[in-house]
Design a protein around this motif. Sequence first.
Motif, PDB file in Angstrom:
ATOM      1  N   ARG A  25      -3.231  12.480   2.294  1.00 51.32           N
ATOM      2  CA  ARG A  25      -2.589  11.269   2.821  1.00 51.32           C
ATOM      3  C   ARG A  25      -2.719  11.171   4.327  1.00 51.32           C
ATOM      4  N   ASP A  56       0.830  -1.220   0.000  1.00 52.08           N
ATOM      5  CA  ASP A  56       0.000   0.000   0.000  1.00 52.08           C
ATOM      6  C   ASP A  56       0.852   1.253   0.000  1.00 52.08           C
ATOM      7  N   SER A  57       1.930   1.231   0.767  1.00 57.35           N
ATOM      8  CA  SER A  57       2.719   2.452   0.876  1.00 57.35           C
ATOM      9  C   SER A  57       3.330   2.806  -0.477  1.00 57.35           C
ATOM     10  N   GLY A  83      -1.354   5.149   2.669  1.00 57.53           N
ATOM     11  CA  GLY A  83       0.081   4.847   2.696  1.00 57.53           C
ATOM     12  C   GLY A  83       0.738   5.230   4.015  1.00 57.53           C
ATOM     13  N   ASP A 111       0.547   3.956  -2.892  1.00 58.64           N
ATOM     14  CA  ASP A 111       0.151   5.316  -2.547  1.00 58.64           C
ATOM     15  C   ASP A 111       1.163   6.323  -3.080  1.00 58.64           C
ATOM     16  N   ASP A 112       2.432   5.982  -2.984  1.00 59.05           N
ATOM     17  CA  ASP A 112       3.478   6.854  -3.523  1.00 59.05           C
ATOM     18  C   ASP A 112       3.251   7.107  -5.007  1.00 59.05           C
TER      19      ASP A 112
END
Lengths: 212, 589
Positions: free
Chosen positions: A41, A19-20, A48, A23-24
């Motif tokens: 965010r 996910d992180s 993320g 998200d980036d």
Amino acid sequence: MYGSGILAGLGVTLKHFIDSYVDDLKFLGQRYYNPAALNKRQGTRGKGVFTVQFPEEKLPTPERFRFIPFLLYDEKADGTHDDRCTSCGICAKVCPPQCIWIKRSNDPVTGRPVPQPAAFYIDIDICMNCGYCAEYCPFDAIKMDHDYELASFDRTSAHIYDKQKLDKPVAYYASLRPTDYAAEEKARAEEEAKKAAKKADAAAKAPAPAAA
Amino acid sequence: MSATAPAAAGAPANLAEHFPEGVAADTRKGYEGYVVGAGQLLQVAGAIRDKLGYDYLSSVTGVDYPDSNQIEVVYHAFKTSGGPGLNFKVQADRNDPVVPSLVGLYPGAEFQEREIFDMYGVRFDGHPDLRRILMWDGFAGHPMRKDWKEPFFEEDLKPFGSRWPGGDVRRSEELDPFGANVQYPPDFDPYEWTPETENAIYKLMQPKADNGNGGHLKTDKLVVNIGPQHPSTHGVFRMVVVLDGETVVDLKPVMGYLHRNHEKIGERNTFLQNMPYTDRLDYLASMSNNHAYALSVERLMGVKVPERAEYLRVLMVELTRICSHMWAIGFLLNDLGAFQTPALYAIKERELILDLFEATAGSRMMCNYMRFGGVSRDLPAALRDENTMDFLRELVVNRLPYAIDELDRFLTHSEILRARCIGVGVLAGEKAIAYSAAGPLLRASGVNYDLRRADPYSIYDRFDFNVCTRPNGDVYDRYLVRIDEMRESVRICQQVVAGMPTGGEILAGKPQYNVRVPAGESYGRVENPKGELGFYVVSTGKTNPWRYHVRAPSFVNLTLLGEMCKGHKIADVVVILGSIDIVLGEVDR
Ligand code: SF4
Ligand code: SF4
């Protein structure tokens, strides 16, 4: 199966890990140092990494955030300051750790107290940021600040704020807390209007018996 | 609850009827309950517990009345089946106060009686271990007595005269801290002194000469001090542990390193000034602390809290419970050695809740949100770039339930967690009640006792939620109870968000900074995330409380720590401590 619990747990970690990165990618390199992205965010739908790159970027302080108080003054046309504080002493009385000291000023001729503080100190080492002074001041003369970066090299000389250091223009307050400011100004205007109406009323009534 | 009222169903029985001698109804204005003679105390308390069914001694505390030369010890007993409590008191001569100890009947009184001994100098006859608990050994006097004065003492009551109109700032440190302001006992030399209870505690726990387990090998028992500076003690907290090999034979908690005499400060303060101080007790649950204190004072004042304010209070308090449980679970996992990953997943959700607190009350942790008769501010129109109600709805309908489920998936079935937690620190239900345990600790032992149901306050009777219990009373069940409770809190929040009246008053009457509170006593309690948080307040009708006592759940729950650790390995001690979930700000006060 023995170990399935651990595997399921690792699955959760893996999901967070992926996910992180996803998200980036979503922010196309605009994830950091970008206030709009920060709100996203860090919001309820943020997926993320949840950290803020302090001090390069900071969480926005909400309007009501309260930190060490300051005193308000109105700027007059000739550039001089008109303190809102009347040195009524309510904030000094309500302050829980008792970190406000106010010296009332007296008229040099009559010796009677005049509604202006001769001195005003706040020991910010003791202030607990409770916000009572601002809440109970009847003249909207003291308000809570947003500036929380107060580190200094010398505690003894830097941490007792005197009036000079506490004084800030009303415009500064209006920029910190636009909503509260607008509401207070509105209430004040209504109050004045009421007073004016009363006066006009009294003036209209008063001459009548004289004429009769 | 009035002393003369007939004993209706659920109301406390008329004690004076049962005991014509030595028991009298407390007739002082605004007071309730009974005054019991010291000679009859054990007998009366025994009957209160066994005949009348008040099996849960919530709070024991002292009050100093120098005018009548008396120190009063006040007990608040409740039934775990629910309903209002029974309040009884013993009055002792101030010059030489002696009261029989109730530890034999209610073991939960142990630490609380030690605290009264420490703070008021009341000796409890028959107490197994009467030592100071919060103050250090070299301390002279008993700080909660009205004639005791702290260093840098200014005046008995705030506001202090020097602040206005002639205010001239002076730092207290400019006064000589080693001058006349610090009192030592006569013949005391701080440089020559070795602490007595230090020796006493070791002697008390002294491993008897013993031939170990088998008898062939002569083994010594070992005393180990864990803390006060140990990363897993959750603060400055010390445990003296006697070990046989790796097995814990005895354990005694040592506390008070963070003691600041909160209650003395509270008696100098005005009623309102205490509100921000309550934030600093259990600093992970400031909203709940505010609520309990507001309730106890509102009871004396007799104000009615407006609808919307009640909803806001419940919303904030339940969100606080989620924060606090998230924290407890995250850091329990830290104690187990799952370093930081679960903790950070858990407190990530807490961030969003704190965002709401900050936008509403002005501070993330030291909220200072409630006032007598309501709350200080309504919800803001917007939070960041979102409408607040949308933010709230998204939070309690989607985000938090998902996060709790995820935490559940992440941890609950992990074999490592289960191996370390199941069967560890087992606490039986009856024992938990006898020791006055509260909160998840009590409910994980199968006791269905949640103040929100047992003695409903605020508007909890309107919401649909379950009291979460688990049968086994081990660390694992405490963890599960916390997960369950978070789910129930989310449910309550959803009902609040759906049912909250739009607009309307949030504070009864005008904002007042100098409230006068009618004379009398009041014990207000709430189900705080850690357990039962109670405030015992005595007013003399002035603007400052005569007595302000905090019944801190973390403090009372610690009475059980030694009991739960005995027989377990030393590595489990930290886990058991983590499962009680203490906050030192509240333990030491
Ligand atoms: S700041 Fe406000 S409350 Fe304080 S003395 Fe001035 S006018 Fe009074
Ligand atoms: S914020 Fe609170 S502690 Fe600080 S000066 Fe104001 S009243 Fe005193």
